[in-house]
Motif scaffolding. Structure first.
Motif: not given
Length: 218
Positions: A96-100, A105-109, A153-156, A169-172
């Motif tokens: 999950x850290x790799x996806x983040x 996304x310019x800034x979180x959360x 949110x990010x991810x498949x 948002x990307x990436x999937x």
């Protein structure tokens, strides 16, 4: 430094080489049923692209999940085998850290969510692309709706449940290139990376049936 990164915790079979400055070769294929078949050819492909042999690798980083048992252990066992054969350290990083890290996304959360099957997601919340706020967890999307409400949110996993994650948002899928870049950044800063221990979060699908009787010949 020549860092070999790989991840099989999601349907993506992904491999990359990082020379301490940049990614010099990478390969990613999405196929949830062929991790074992695709991983070693992908390693060979990135080494060939970089014009290097496996013996040039000085460290290995592997995605530790969370992910399904069968796919996740392919990457972990391969990383351990390479580490033993080459005599180089093997580091773990949360997938999950790799996806983040690769999120646009310019800034979180924000939230990262991957498909955990069984109508569940593996997920964690992030302050920014490098800072995880919560431990990885596995839950039904409806059960965490209040915790992730209005967050990008990010991810498949997020793509599968638009009612819970309306702003995707990307990436999937995770990329070993992002995993390698994050690991190289942390190593250069003098950080100690985690050991390559799997984040299964739940028991494997294949289990011994209840009331199973062992029959031994007389």
């Amino acid at each position: 430094m020549l860092l070999l990164a790989l991840d099989t915790a999601t349907p993506a079979v992904t491999v990359a080489l990082h020379d301490g400055t940049d990614v010099i070769a990478s390969s990613s294929q999405v196929d949830a049923r062929r991790h074992g078949e695709l991983l070693l050819p992908a390693v060979d492909r990135v080494l060939t692209e970089a014009g290097l042999g496996l013996d040039a690798v000085t460290a290995i980083v592997v995605g530790t999940g969370p992910g399904p048992y069968t796919g996740l252990r392919v990457g972990l066992m391969t990383a351990d085998t390479f580490g033993l054969a080459l005599g180089v350290p093997v580091h773990g990083l949360c997938t999950l850290d790799g996806l983040a890290y690769a999120a646009d996304i310019e800034k979180g959360p924000f939230v990262v969510a991957t498909d955990a099957r069984r109508k569940e997601v593996y997920w964690a919340r992030y302050a920014d692309s490098r800072t995880r706020l919560t431990d990885p967890a596995v839950d039904r999307p409806a059960d965490i709706a209040e915790q992730v409400a209005d967050l990008p949110a990010v991810g498949a996993g997020a793509l599968l449940y638009p009612d819970t994650f309306p702003r995707v948002h990307e990436p999937e899928h995770v990329s070993a290139a992002a995993l390698a870049s994050l690991a190289a950044e942390r190593l250069a800063a003098g950080e100690q990376l985690p050991a390559p221990r799997p984040l299964y979060l739940r028991r494997p699908d294949a289990q011994v049936p209840k009331n199973y009787k062992v029959v031994t010949p007389k």
